[in-house]
Write a protein that holds these residues in place. Structure first.
Motif, mmCIF file in Angstrom:
data_model
loop_
_atom_site.group_PDB
_atom_site.id
_atom_site.type_symbol
_atom_site.label_atom_id
_atom_site.label_comp_id
_atom_site.label_asym_id
_atom_site.label_seq_id
_atom_site.Cartn_x
_atom_site.Cartn_y
_atom_site.Cartn_z
ATOM 1 N N GLU A 50 -3.355 1.913 -8.726
ATOM 2 C CA GLU A 50 -3.182 2.291 -7.319
ATOM 3 C C GLU A 50 -3.930 3.592 -7.006
ATOM 4 O OE1 GLU A 50 1.264 0.475 -6.336
ATOM 5 O OE2 GLU A 50 1.078 2.495 -7.152
ATOM 6 N N ILE A 74 2.216 7.675 -4.787
ATOM 7 C CA ILE A 74 1.641 7.332 -6.100
ATOM 8 C C ILE A 74 1.871 8.488 -7.068
ATOM 9 C CG2 ILE A 74 -0.518 6.853 -7.333
ATOM 10 C CD1 ILE A 74 -1.503 5.462 -4.735
ATOM 11 N N ARG A 102 0.843 -1.188 0.000
ATOM 12 C CA ARG A 102 0.000 0.000 0.000
ATOM 13 C C ARG A 102 0.879 1.239 0.000
ATOM 14 N NH1 ARG A 102 -4.815 -0.849 4.161
ATOM 15 N NH2 ARG A 102 -5.110 1.250 3.424
ATOM 16 N N LYS A 103 0.567 2.152 -0.902
ATOM 17 C CA LYS A 103 1.340 3.390 -1.010
ATOM 18 C C LYS A 103 0.454 4.574 -0.652
ATOM 19 C CE LYS A 103 4.231 1.994 -4.911
ATOM 20 N NZ LYS A 103 4.570 2.344 -6.297
ATOM 21 N N LYS A 136 -6.909 4.078 -4.346
ATOM 22 C CA LYS A 136 -6.740 5.102 -3.311
ATOM 23 C C LYS A 136 -7.875 6.122 -3.394
ATOM 24 C CE LYS A 136 -3.561 5.231 -0.953
ATOM 25 N NZ LYS A 136 -3.272 4.717 0.385
ATOM 26 N N THR A 169 0.477 2.309 -11.461
ATOM 27 C CA THR A 169 0.306 3.589 -10.781
ATOM 28 C C THR A 169 -1.135 4.080 -10.933
ATOM 29 O OG1 THR A 169 2.619 4.132 -11.168
ATOM 30 C CG2 THR A 169 1.166 5.949 -10.621
#
Length: 163
Positions: free
Chosen positions: A38, A8, A2-3, A42, A35
């Motif tokens: 993600e 990101i 998890r970023k 998010k 990216t």
């Protein structure tokens, strides 16, 4: 893995920078897709948190309105009861009720009362932009010195004190 949103964005900017300096390689294309995916995950998470926060805000607003109505109701009740006990005590000529835990008594106060202020001299008038209103402090001082000021007079009031 998890970023955070910041990471990101940084990864995307690094990929965009690499694309400007060269051509689209399969590795860059894969990194760009990851990216973007993600970011979408998010964004959905942020969306749910935002909706939850807005629902909490609505609930808080409703609670504030409920508490304000309750406060107004309690204030009205206290005012009615204060007025009733004050009238009863004055009617029976009682000036003080005292117990070990509570004291009800009257405190005298004075107030300058009058209706007409159009004819008042300037010394007894406060000029508010676009408005002329009586200066009750100056009128009160003049009345205490025995000077007549229009139809103004000093009234004495009894204010109930509960301690």
């Amino acid at each position: 893995m998890r970023k955070p949103l910041y990471q990101i964005e940084q990864d995307y900017l690094a990929i965009a920078d690499a694309l400007e300096q060269g051509e689209l390689t399969p590795e860059l294309e894969t990194a760009l897709a990851i990216t973007e995916q993600e970011l979408q995950v998010k964004a959905v998470g942020y969306g749910f948190i935002i909706k939850d926060a807005e629902a909490n805000i609505d609930a808080i607003d409703a609670e504030i309105k409920r508490l304000q109505a309750l406060k107004k109701s309690e204030q009205t009740k206290a005012d009615r009861m204060r007025q009733a006990i004050s009238q009863a005590m004055q009617m029976f000529g009682i000036h003080e009720v005292k117990t070990p835990t509570l004291k009800l008594s009257f405190r005298k106060s004075t107030r300058v009362v009058g209706m007409s202020f159009d004819e008042l001299p300037d010394a007894f008038v406060t000029i508010v932009p676009e408005q002329r209103k009586p200066n009750l402090t100056a009128i009160g001082a003049a009345l205490k010195e025995g000077q007549a000021v229009g139809d103004y007079r000093i009234e004495e009031h009894l204010n109930l004190q509960i301690k």
